[in-house]
Design an enzyme around this catalytic site. Structure first.
Site, PDB file in Angstrom:
ATOM      1  CG  ASN A  83     -12.275  -4.272  -2.371  1.00 23.36           C
ATOM      2  OD1 ASN A  83     -11.551  -5.148  -2.854  1.00 23.36           O
ATOM      3  ND2 ASN A  83     -12.013  -2.975  -2.527  1.00 23.36           N
ATOM      4  CB  ALA A  84     -11.935  -0.911   2.286  1.00 25.90           C
ATOM      5  N   GLY A  85      -8.979  -2.311   1.921  1.00 22.72           N
ATOM      6  CA  GLY A  85      -7.846  -2.889   2.648  1.00 22.72           C
ATOM      7  C   GLY A  85      -6.603  -2.055   2.457  1.00 22.72           C
ATOM      8  CB  THR A  87      -0.063  -3.351   2.744  1.00 21.14           C
ATOM      9  OG1 THR A  87       0.196  -2.345   1.778  1.00 21.14           O
ATOM     10  CG2 THR A  87      -0.790  -4.500   2.084  1.00 21.14           C
ATOM     11  CG  ASP A  89       3.844  -4.768   3.459  1.00 19.31           C
ATOM     12  OD1 ASP A  89       2.733  -4.963   3.988  1.00 19.31           O
ATOM     13  OD2 ASP A  89       4.070  -5.014   2.267  1.00 19.31           O
ATOM     14  N   GLY A 144       7.181 -10.235   6.359  1.00 17.92           N
ATOM     15  CA  GLY A 144       7.036  -8.779   6.229  1.00 17.92           C
ATOM     16  C   GLY A 144       5.600  -8.305   6.319  1.00 17.92           C
ATOM     17  CE1 TYR A 148      -3.508  -6.842   2.978  1.00 15.72           C
ATOM     18  CE2 TYR A 148      -2.418  -8.884   2.361  1.00 15.72           C
ATOM     19  CZ  TYR A 148      -3.320  -7.880   2.076  1.00 15.72           C
ATOM     20  OH  TYR A 148      -4.043  -7.912   0.892  1.00 15.72           O
TER      21      TYR A 148
END
Ligand code: NDP
Length: 241
Positions: A83-85, A87, A89, A144, A148
Site C-alpha cells: 500500500n505504501a506510496g 507523490t 507531482d 502533472g 506516479y
C-alpha cells in the site's frame, strides 16, 4: 491459528484503515511505516497493531523489516498488502530525476522489494495473498503525475504477470485502483482543484478509506480464491476501465 498480514504504509490513511479492517476480520496484523514515528505510535497505541519502521524502496531494509514483522506476528506472512506510496507531482518538462526516481522507487520497486522475499515461503506453504494498491491515475494517466501514473500502471502489469506465475501455488495477486479517497494525500490538493475533481466523480464525493479496506479484506480471504490478476476499480464511477 490466525492468518498474518503485513501492510506497508499501514499506519496512516488508506493503509491504516486496511490494517484495522484486517485485524477486525481476525488477522494478526503488522503495519509498516517510513518515518512518521508519532503517527505510528499513536496508531499502535490506539489499535494494538504492531508497527515496524523500514523503507519499502530499499531491498535490504525490506528483508530485515519482513523478518521483524514475522517475529512480531509470530508466524510467516500470509497476506501482503503493498500500500505504501508517495507523490512528487510536477509537469514533466519541469520534473527532476529525483522526483521521477523517488516515486518509481517507493510506488513500484517496492513491490519487488516486498514480494520477492515473501513469495518463496508462500509457494512452499501453498497459500498467499498479495494485494497491491494502484490508482485511477495509473489507469487513465494524470497531467502533472507522469511519474506516479507510470508507477501505478506498472503496479497493474506486475499484478497480472505475477498472478500467472503463482496461480497454481494457491497464491493470488490482485490490485485495487482507488479513485480519490479522503486522506492526507488528497487533502494536500488545492481546494479549487479538489472541487473540480469531485465535480467529475459521478457519485459526487470522495471515497472513504474503509471502502478500500473492506475490498482488501475480501481479496485476502478464502472466498476470493478464484480471483487473481484482477484490477478492482473503486472510484465512484470516475473512470470505468
Ligand atoms: P498517506 O500519505 O496518507 O500514507 C502513506 C503511508 O505510506 C504512510 O504510512 C507512510 O509512512 C507510508 N510510506 C511512504 N513512503 C514509504 C516508504 N518509503 N516506506 C515505507 N512506508 C512508506 O497515503 P494514502 O493513504 O493516501 O495512500 C495509500 C496508497 O493508496 C498509496 O499507494 C497511494 O498512491 C494510493 N492511492 C491513494 C489515493 C488517495 O486518494 N488517497 C488514490 C489512489 C491511490 P509515514 O507515516 O512514516 O510517512
Amino acid at each position: 491459528m490466525a492468518r498474518t498480514a503485513l501492510v506497508t504504509g499501514g499506519t496512516r490513511g488508506i493503509g491504516a484503515a486496511i490494517s484495522v479492517q484486517l485485524k477486525n476480520a481476525g488477522y494478526t496484523v503488522v503495519a509498516n511505516f517510513a518515518g512518521n514515528e508519532e503517527k505510528a505510535k499513536a496508531f499502535s497505541d490506539e489499535t494494538g497493531i504492531a508497527v515496524v519502521k523500514f523503507d519499502v524502496g530499499d531491498y535490504d531494509s525490506c528483508v530485515d523489516g519482513i523478518a521483524k514483522a514475522e517475529e512480531l506476528a509470530g508466524a510467516p506472512i500470509d497476506v501482503l498488502v503493498n500500500n505504501a506510496g508517495i507523490t512528487r507531482d510536477g509537469m514533466f518538462h519541469k520534473m527532476t530525476p529525483e522526483q521521477w526516481n523517488d516515486v518509481i522507487r517507493v510506488d513500484l520497486t517496492s513491490l519487488f522489494n516486498m514480494t520477492r522475499p515473501l513469495i518463496e515461503g508462500m509457494r512452499e506453504r501453498g497459500f498467499g495473498r498479495v494485494i497491491n494498491i494502484s490508482s485511477i491515475n495509473g489507469q487513465k494517466g494524470q497531467m502533472g503525475q507522469v511519474n506516479y501514473s507510470a508507477a501505478k500502471a506498472g503496479v497493474i502489469g506486475f499484478t497480472k504477470a505475477l498472478a500467472q506465475e503463482t496461480a497454481r501455488k494457491g497464491i493470488t495477486i490482485n490490485c485495487i485502483a482507488p479513485g480519490y479517497i479522503n486522506t492526507e494525500m488528497v487533502a494536500a490538493v488545492p481546494e479549487k482543484v479538489l472541487a473540480s475533481i469531485i465535480g467529475g466523480i459521478p457519485v459526487n464525493r470522495l471515497g472513504e478509506a474503509d471502502e478500500i479496506a473492506k475490498a482488501v479484506v475480501y481479496l485476502a480471504g478464502d472466498d476470493a480464491g478464484f480471483m487473481t490478476g484482477s484490477v478492482m476499480t473503486i472510484n465512484g464511477g470516475q473512470y470505468m476501465a
